[in-house]
Design a protein around this motif. Structure first.
Motif, short mmCIF file in Angstrom:
data_model
loop_
_atom_site.label_atom_id
_atom_site.label_comp_id
_atom_site.label_asym_id
_atom_site.label_seq_id
_atom_site.Cartn_x
_atom_site.Cartn_y
_atom_site.Cartn_z
N GLY A 205 0.78 -1.24 0.00
CA GLY A 205 0.00 0.00 0.00
C GLY A 205 0.81 1.28 0.00
N ASP A 206 2.12 1.18 -0.18
CA ASP A 206 2.96 2.36 -0.11
C ASP A 206 2.69 3.34 -1.25
N VAL A 207 2.80 4.62 -0.93
CA VAL A 207 2.54 5.69 -1.88
C VAL A 207 3.81 6.51 -2.13
N TYR A 208 4.56 6.81 -1.08
CA TYR A 208 5.71 7.71 -1.17
C TYR A 208 7.05 7.02 -1.38
N GLY B 283 0.30 11.99 5.68
CA GLY B 283 0.15 10.54 5.63
C GLY B 283 -0.32 10.10 4.26
N ALA B 284 -0.15 8.82 3.96
CA ALA B 284 -0.57 8.29 2.66
C ALA B 284 -2.08 8.39 2.50
N ASP B 285 -2.82 8.13 3.56
CA ASP B 285 -4.28 8.16 3.55
C ASP B 285 -4.73 7.95 4.98
N SER B 286 -5.90 8.44 5.35
CA SER B 286 -6.36 8.29 6.74
C SER B 286 -6.60 6.84 7.13
N LYS B 287 -6.82 5.97 6.15
CA LYS B 287 -7.00 4.54 6.44
C LYS B 287 -5.70 3.76 6.28
N LEU B 288 -4.73 4.32 5.54
CA LEU B 288 -3.49 3.60 5.29
C LEU B 288 -2.39 3.93 6.29
N THR B 289 -2.35 5.17 6.76
CA THR B 289 -1.33 5.59 7.72
C THR B 289 -1.98 5.70 9.09
N VAL B 290 -1.54 4.86 10.02
CA VAL B 290 -2.14 4.82 11.35
C VAL B 290 -1.04 5.03 12.39
N ILE B 291 -1.23 6.04 13.23
CA ILE B 291 -0.32 6.27 14.35
C ILE B 291 -1.03 5.77 15.59
N ALA C 146 2.14 4.18 4.04
CA ALA C 146 1.13 3.27 4.59
C ALA C 146 1.74 2.36 5.65
N GLY C 147 0.99 2.12 6.71
CA GLY C 147 1.44 1.22 7.76
C GLY C 147 0.90 1.63 9.11
N ILE C 148 1.16 0.78 10.10
CA ILE C 148 0.80 1.08 11.48
C ILE C 148 2.08 1.44 12.22
#
Length: 145
Positions: A49-52, A117-125, A89-91
Protein backbone atom coordinates in the motif's frame (compact mmCIF):
# COMPACT_ATOMS: atom_id res chain seq x y z
CA UNK A 1 11.75 82.32 -19.62
CA UNK A 2 10.13 78.87 -19.51
CA UNK A 3 11.34 76.32 -16.96
CA UNK A 4 12.98 73.25 -18.43
CA UNK A 5 10.86 70.07 -17.88
CA UNK A 6 12.58 66.68 -17.73
CA UNK A 7 10.20 64.16 -19.31
CA UNK A 8 12.36 61.08 -18.76
CA UNK A 9 11.53 58.92 -15.73
CA UNK A 10 13.91 59.37 -12.87
CA UNK A 11 15.48 56.57 -10.89
CA UNK A 12 16.10 57.81 -7.34
CA UNK A 13 19.13 55.62 -6.68
CA UNK A 14 20.39 55.07 -10.19
CA UNK A 15 21.56 51.79 -11.63
CA UNK A 16 23.74 50.92 -8.63
CA UNK A 17 20.75 51.33 -6.29
CA UNK A 18 18.63 49.06 -8.45
CA UNK A 19 21.39 46.44 -8.52
CA UNK A 20 21.73 46.61 -4.74
CA UNK A 21 17.95 46.18 -4.35
CA UNK A 22 17.92 43.12 -6.63
CA UNK A 23 20.86 41.48 -4.87
CA UNK A 24 19.30 42.10 -1.46
CA UNK A 25 15.99 40.62 -2.63
CA UNK A 26 17.67 37.49 -4.02
CA UNK A 27 19.69 37.06 -0.81
CA UNK A 28 16.53 37.39 1.31
CA UNK A 29 14.62 34.86 -0.78
CA UNK A 30 17.45 32.33 -0.65
CA UNK A 31 17.95 32.74 3.08
CA UNK A 32 14.33 32.13 4.08
CA UNK A 33 13.45 28.78 5.67
CA UNK A 34 11.34 27.86 2.64
CA UNK A 35 14.47 27.71 0.51
CA UNK A 36 16.01 25.16 2.86
CA UNK A 37 12.94 23.06 3.63
CA UNK A 38 13.74 19.36 3.60
CA UNK A 39 11.58 16.39 2.73
CA UNK A 40 11.70 13.40 5.10
CA UNK A 41 10.16 9.97 4.50
CA UNK A 42 8.97 7.31 6.93
CA UNK A 43 7.97 3.75 6.07
CA UNK A 44 7.32 0.62 8.09
CA UNK A 45 8.83 -2.79 7.32
CA UNK A 46 6.31 -3.55 4.57
CA UNK A 47 5.88 -2.18 1.05
CA UNK A 48 2.14 -3.00 0.93
CA UNK A 49 0.00 0.00 0.00
CA UNK A 50 2.96 2.36 -0.11
CA UNK A 51 2.54 5.69 -1.88
CA UNK A 52 5.71 7.71 -1.17
CA UNK A 53 8.46 5.10 -0.98
CA UNK A 54 9.22 1.69 -2.44
CA UNK A 55 11.70 0.60 0.24
CA UNK A 56 11.14 -0.43 3.83
CA UNK A 57 12.27 1.91 6.59
CA UNK A 58 15.12 1.82 9.08
CA UNK A 59 16.14 4.54 11.51
CA UNK A 60 19.78 4.02 10.53
CA UNK A 61 18.98 5.27 7.01
CA UNK A 62 18.98 8.84 5.65
CA UNK A 63 15.22 9.47 5.71
CA UNK A 64 15.00 10.01 1.95
CA UNK A 65 12.39 8.53 -0.38
CA UNK A 66 14.93 5.87 -1.37
CA UNK A 67 16.11 5.21 2.19
CA UNK A 68 13.21 6.12 4.53
CA UNK A 69 13.22 6.17 8.32
CA UNK A 70 11.31 3.45 10.18
CA UNK A 71 9.76 5.65 12.88
CA UNK A 72 8.06 9.00 12.95
CA UNK A 73 10.11 9.83 16.05
CA UNK A 74 13.36 9.63 14.07
CA UNK A 75 11.94 11.89 11.35
CA UNK A 76 10.79 14.40 13.98
CA UNK A 77 14.28 14.42 15.52
CA UNK A 78 15.76 15.20 12.09
CA UNK A 79 13.23 17.80 10.94
CA UNK A 80 13.40 21.58 11.25
CA UNK A 81 10.76 24.27 10.79
CA UNK A 82 9.17 24.33 7.32
CA UNK A 83 10.22 20.71 6.59
CA UNK A 84 7.73 18.10 5.39
CA UNK A 85 7.50 14.52 6.65
CA UNK A 86 5.76 11.97 4.41
CA UNK A 87 4.52 8.91 6.29
CA UNK A 88 3.77 5.94 4.07
CA UNK A 89 1.13 3.27 4.59
CA UNK A 90 1.44 1.22 7.76
CA UNK A 91 0.80 1.08 11.48
CA UNK A 92 3.30 3.15 13.41
CA UNK A 93 3.20 2.02 17.02
CA UNK A 94 6.35 3.54 18.49
CA UNK A 95 5.93 5.99 21.33
CA UNK A 96 7.74 8.75 23.19
CA UNK A 97 7.41 9.99 26.76
CA UNK A 98 5.83 13.44 26.78
CA UNK A 99 6.18 14.31 30.47
CA UNK A 100 6.03 12.15 33.54
CA UNK A 101 3.73 9.21 32.83
CA UNK A 102 2.22 10.57 29.61
CA UNK A 103 3.18 8.94 26.34
CA UNK A 104 2.37 9.66 22.70
CA UNK A 105 2.84 8.07 19.31
CA UNK A 106 4.63 11.24 18.24
CA UNK A 107 5.64 14.45 19.97
CA UNK A 108 5.82 17.46 17.69
CA UNK A 109 7.99 20.17 19.18
CA UNK A 110 8.96 21.97 15.97
CA UNK A 111 6.92 24.86 14.63
CA UNK A 112 5.73 25.08 11.02
CA UNK A 113 6.17 21.38 10.33
CA UNK A 114 4.03 19.57 7.78
CA UNK A 115 3.25 15.88 8.32
CA UNK A 116 1.50 14.09 5.45
CA UNK A 117 0.15 10.54 5.63
CA UNK A 118 -0.57 8.29 2.66
CA UNK A 119 -4.28 8.16 3.55
CA UNK A 120 -6.36 8.29 6.74
CA UNK A 121 -7.00 4.54 6.44
CA UNK A 122 -3.49 3.60 5.29
CA UNK A 123 -1.33 5.59 7.72
CA UNK A 124 -2.14 4.82 11.35
CA UNK A 125 -0.32 6.27 14.35
CA UNK A 126 -1.22 3.97 17.21
CA UNK A 127 0.95 4.07 20.33
CA UNK A 128 1.02 0.81 22.30
CA UNK A 129 -1.43 0.51 25.16
CA UNK A 130 -5.18 0.33 25.64
CA UNK A 131 -7.27 3.28 24.48
CA UNK A 132 -8.63 3.55 28.02
CA UNK A 133 -5.16 4.32 29.40
CA UNK A 134 -5.00 7.87 30.76
CA UNK A 135 -2.15 10.06 29.48
CA UNK A 136 -1.84 8.23 26.15
CA UNK A 137 -1.89 10.44 23.06
CA UNK A 138 -1.72 9.57 19.36
CA UNK A 139 0.05 12.83 18.54
CA UNK A 140 1.12 15.40 21.13
CA UNK A 141 1.79 18.84 19.66
CA UNK A 142 3.89 21.02 21.95
CA UNK A 143 3.42 24.76 21.31
CA UNK A 144 6.75 26.51 20.69
CA UNK A 145 5.54 30.03 19.92
Amino acid sequence: MTPKVNKSPSVPFGLSGLLLFLLTTVYFLLSTPYAHAALWYVNDTSAAGDVYTANTGADTQAGSSTYPFRTLGKALQSAFSFDTIFIDAGIFDSFVTVNGGETAGARIDTDYLEIVGADSKLTVIDPPGPNTLGGLFGIYADTQI
